[in-house]
Design a protein around this motif. Sequence first.
Motif, PDB file in Angstrom:
ATOM      1  N   THR A 152       2.701   4.642  -0.541  1.00 49.66           N
ATOM      2  CA  THR A 152       2.675   5.775  -1.462  1.00 49.66           C
ATOM      3  C   THR A 152       3.792   6.728  -1.025  1.00 49.66           C
ATOM      4  O   THR A 152       4.657   6.360  -0.216  1.00 49.66           O
ATOM      5  CB  THR A 152       1.323   6.513  -1.421  1.00 49.66           C
ATOM      6  OG1 THR A 152       1.194   7.197  -0.160  1.00 49.66           O
ATOM      7  CG2 THR A 152       0.168   5.542  -1.601  1.00 49.66           C
ATOM      8  N   ARG A 171      -6.295   6.186  -5.888  1.00 49.58           N
ATOM      9  CA  ARG A 171      -6.385   4.916  -5.163  1.00 49.58           C
ATOM     10  C   ARG A 171      -7.833   4.435  -5.085  1.00 49.58           C
ATOM     11  O   ARG A 171      -8.108   3.232  -5.204  1.00 49.58           O
ATOM     12  CB  ARG A 171      -5.787   5.057  -3.762  1.00 49.58           C
ATOM     13  CG  ARG A 171      -4.295   5.332  -3.757  1.00 49.58           C
ATOM     14  CD  ARG A 171      -3.764   5.458  -2.341  1.00 49.58           C
ATOM     15  NE  ARG A 171      -3.606   4.160  -1.709  1.00 49.58           N
ATOM     16  CZ  ARG A 171      -3.574   3.962  -0.394  1.00 49.58           C
ATOM     17  NH1 ARG A 171      -3.742   4.978   0.429  1.00 49.58           N
ATOM     18  NH2 ARG A 171      -3.406   2.751   0.094  1.00 49.58           N
ATOM     19  N   LEU A 191      -6.464  -2.064  -7.019  1.00 50.07           N
ATOM     20  CA  LEU A 191      -5.709  -1.463  -5.915  1.00 50.07           C
ATOM     21  C   LEU A 191      -4.973  -2.541  -5.123  1.00 50.07           C
ATOM     22  O   LEU A 191      -5.564  -3.549  -4.731  1.00 50.07           O
ATOM     23  CB  LEU A 191      -6.641  -0.697  -4.982  1.00 50.07           C
ATOM     24  CG  LEU A 191      -5.967  -0.010  -3.792  1.00 50.07           C
ATOM     25  CD1 LEU A 191      -5.115   1.159  -4.274  1.00 50.07           C
ATOM     26  CD2 LEU A 191      -6.992   0.456  -2.771  1.00 50.07           C
ATOM     27  N   GLU A 219       0.803  -1.220   0.000  1.00 56.71           N
ATOM     28  CA  GLU A 219       0.000   0.000   0.000  1.00 56.71           C
ATOM     29  C   GLU A 219       0.839   1.274   0.000  1.00 56.71           C
ATOM     30  O   GLU A 219       0.293   2.380  -0.003  1.00 56.71           O
ATOM     31  CB  GLU A 219      -0.922   0.002   1.226  1.00 56.71           C
ATOM     32  CG  GLU A 219      -1.909  -1.156   1.253  1.00 56.71           C
ATOM     33  CD  GLU A 219      -2.565  -1.340   2.606  1.00 56.71           C
ATOM     34  OE1 GLU A 219      -2.501  -0.402   3.434  1.00 56.71           O
ATOM     35  OE2 GLU A 219      -3.144  -2.415   2.851  1.00 56.71           O
TER      36      GLU A 219
END
Length: 311
Positions: A207, A269, A278, A205
Amino acid sequence: MKTTPTATFLKGDVLSVLSTLPKANYDLIVTSPPYNIGKVYERSEKLTFEEYVEWLDKVIEALIHVVKDHGSICWQVGSFIKNGEIFPIDIHTYGSFKRRGMKLRNRIVWRFNFGLHSKRRLSGRYETILWFTKSDDHRFNLDAVRVPQLYPGKRHPKGRAKDSGKPSGNPLGKNPSDYWEFSAEEYFQNDPVWDIPNVKANHPEKTIHPCQFPVELVERCVLAFTDPGDTVLDPFMGTGTTAIAAIKHGRHAVGIDKDGTFLKIAKERVKHLSKGTLKVRHSGRPTRKPRKGEKVANVPAEWNSANTRER
């Protein structure tokens, strides 16, 4: 009639935006405020600790105004550190909730394995989530967050009139613990904590946000404290973790952030979530442990040499 969950993103200063929102309009607020430790989104307005706590107090007051009477606030915080001294943010903000009539239901400990290593104190490996409700009439869906029974075949002792010989646990699982008490491995195994990996470099996940928390952490709050169709607000949305957790489980999401770059990532997202593309860590999956034969699981030769020289 079932409605499609929506996500609304609002750009601006948190207090300014909160002042424009409808009162008593949100079923759950899940958020992690900036820690005032010099992250990229804090550098333009570094505050003294006293100023920081005063600002958080204003944020908390605004949040209480917009949460519904049956609603909850999940306040996820760590510690402010200055000159090696720890200032736990949950302790310094508890009073802001309490004196405004909020009731603390749980102080949830979120434990993780990775973080900055300390040299003059023990390395911090947990943060807390303060779960507050506005009233005694609040949502709590225990069955949605139960964990598997460690001993599902355990029974009540024979001889008891009512439950003699019957299974002692709940077939759906047990109530998850809200804390980790460091004592022995057996205690940890019998009373599992919210052991969820924090979002680091190799997390699916990850970023560009430097303090991103995992979707799984918010999912548990969403499932336990809201019903399908409810609305979840995050006043420090960042890159959209709360929105993803809410939409994933049929709740609407509203997010606020002053950083347009983060909000752009959040929107992307959410789009990927709707398309099924995702990347997220699946809820409930145990943290990976290296296999015995892996290089990272073996003691480096340099350490063995150093130990030999010290002897």
